[in-house]
Design a protein around this motif. Structure first.
Motif, PDB file in Angstrom:
ATOM      1  N   GLU A 170       0.835  -1.216   0.000  1.00  0.00           N
ATOM      2  CA  GLU A 170       0.000   0.000   0.000  1.00  0.00           C
ATOM      3  C   GLU A 170       0.862   1.255   0.000  1.00  0.00           C
ATOM      4  O   GLU A 170       0.606   2.193  -0.759  1.00  0.00           O
ATOM      5  CB  GLU A 170      -0.935  -0.010   1.210  1.00  0.00           C
ATOM      6  N   VAL A 171       1.880   1.272   0.855  1.00  0.00           N
ATOM      7  CA  VAL A 171       2.767   2.438   0.906  1.00  0.00           C
ATOM      8  C   VAL A 171       3.538   2.567  -0.394  1.00  0.00           C
ATOM      9  O   VAL A 171       3.838   3.678  -0.854  1.00  0.00           O
ATOM     10  CB  VAL A 171       3.717   2.329   2.118  1.00  0.00           C
ATOM     11  N   GLY A 172       3.840   1.430  -1.016  1.00  0.00           N
ATOM     12  CA  GLY A 172       4.591   1.431  -2.269  1.00  0.00           C
ATOM     13  C   GLY A 172       3.852   2.042  -3.439  1.00  0.00           C
ATOM     14  O   GLY A 172       4.456   2.260  -4.499  1.00  0.00           O
ATOM     15  N   GLU A 173       2.572   2.350  -3.266  1.00  0.00           N
ATOM     16  CA  GLU A 173       1.819   2.997  -4.335  1.00  0.00           C
ATOM     17  C   GLU A 173       2.211   4.459  -4.527  1.00  0.00           C
ATOM     18  O   GLU A 173       1.959   5.039  -5.580  1.00  0.00           O
ATOM     19  CB  GLU A 173       0.321   2.894  -4.039  1.00  0.00           C
ATOM     20  N   TYR A 174       2.842   5.056  -3.496  1.00  0.00           N
ATOM     21  CA  TYR A 174       3.213   6.463  -3.616  1.00  0.00           C
ATOM     22  C   TYR A 174       4.663   6.756  -3.203  1.00  0.00           C
ATOM     23  O   TYR A 174       5.059   7.915  -3.067  1.00  0.00           O
ATOM     24  CB  TYR A 174       2.254   7.353  -2.805  1.00  0.00           C
ATOM     25  N   CYS A 175       5.464   5.718  -3.008  1.00  0.00           N
ATOM     26  CA  CYS A 175       6.896   5.910  -2.746  1.00  0.00           C
ATOM     27  C   CYS A 175       7.603   4.573  -2.968  1.00  0.00           C
ATOM     28  O   CYS A 175       6.970   3.571  -3.309  1.00  0.00           O
ATOM     29  CB  CYS A 175       7.129   6.426  -1.328  1.00  0.00           C
ATOM     30  N   ASP A 176       8.904   4.560  -2.774  1.00  0.00           N
ATOM     31  CA  ASP A 176       9.698   3.333  -2.937  1.00  0.00           C
ATOM     32  C   ASP A 176       9.768   2.647  -1.567  1.00  0.00           C
ATOM     33  O   ASP A 176      10.662   2.914  -0.768  1.00  0.00           O
ATOM     34  CB  ASP A 176      11.095   3.684  -3.444  1.00  0.00           C
TER      35      ASP A 176
END
Length: 278
Positions: free
Chosen positions: A234-240
């Motif tokens: 989920e976090v990887g949708e807007y950062c690395d």
């Protein structure tokens, strides 16, 4: 007293752990470490999760819960024994442990004590959290760390202050630290929009900015394989985003294999042994 003549052995140590269906060997390795640290004192291990005990029994791996192990140790005739709270915080699992110890004291002639969990003293907790954050920032001091604490399901439980202190301390020592829980106060599923807002504020919307998911778990069990992976996606949708690299022998990040964590538990046992006059 005739009954006391059956207490003909000296001291024992009982490790009270939650247990893990897929990472049980980590607890057994910890048992070996404690046995080597206190070579003259027999060490036993109990597990509190009935689900874990039942699932492992299906595979032919037989383990016992704390009341069963305490009964075995008492029946074996140990005059004194220490129950080691192999937990991170003095919350629900630790509270159950203390009630069990108080219950056994009602009928056992043994001298029974219990130790405190990993994070309960302010000095030791502060020192460990400083160490942990610095250690996982060695390769990139500018990385954002999202610490995931397991949490507890109710808000009126003793020990919550230790959880709050840990989360607030981590956020205070570095502005690029964030914290939430899996199922306790401020759970990820309920505040993930706020987490996203804070990360975007720190990264300026740069999708290549690196964020580490840091699971505050003693062992990297089902929560690691399922919940941490889902949060990372989920976090990887807007950062690395990635789960933090381990600095122990296992590639999966966990606390129980860290030397600093083991030393805190070892010292907790030493304190209780001194209180027994040993």
């Amino acid at each position: 007293m005739k009954r006391y003549r059956h207490y003909n052995k000296e001291t024992a140590i009982i490790l009270s752990c939650f247990g893990s269906v897929i990472e049980q060997e980590k607890y057994l390795a910890f048992e070996k470490f404690i046995q080597e640290s206190f070579s003259d004192t027999p060490v036993f291990t109990a597990f509190s999760s009935k689900m874990v005990i039942k699932e492992l029994a299906k595979k032919g791996e037989i383990y016992k819960n704390l009341p069963q192990v305490m009964a075995d140790v008492d029946m074996a005739g140990f005059k004194r024994y220490i129950i080691v709270s192999v937990n991170i915080f003095p919350t629900d699992e630790h509270e159950v442990l203390t009630r069990m110890v108080k219950g056994f004291r009602e009928f056992s002639l043994a001298n029974i004590r219990y130790s405190m969990p990993l994070l309960h003293k302010t000095k030791e907790t502060s020192n460990y959290l400083n160490f942990l954050d610095a250690k996982i920032r060695e390769e990139n001091s500018n990385i954002i760390n999202l610490y995931i604490i397991h949490g507890v399901p109710v808000l009126n439980l003793g020990g919550l202050e230790a959880v709050n202190y840990t989360a607030n301390f981590l956020k205070m020592i570095n502005e690029k630290n964030l914290a939430c829980s899996l199922e306790g106060e401020f759970p990820f599923f309920a505040i993930k929009d706020a987490i996203k807002r804070d990360i975007l504020k720190l990264t300026g919307g740069d999708k290549s900015a690196k964020v580490q998911i840091v699971p505050m778990l003693l062992v990297s069990g089902n929560h690691y394989d399922k919940d941490m992976q889902e949060i990372c996606q989920e976090v990887g949708e807007y950062c690395d985003a990635s789960i933090v690299n381990s600095f122990t022998q296992d590639e999966k990040f966990n606390l129980i294999e860290q030397e600093e964590v083991r030393e805190i538990f070892r010292e907790n046992i030493s304190i209780e042994l001194k209180k027994l006059g040993l």
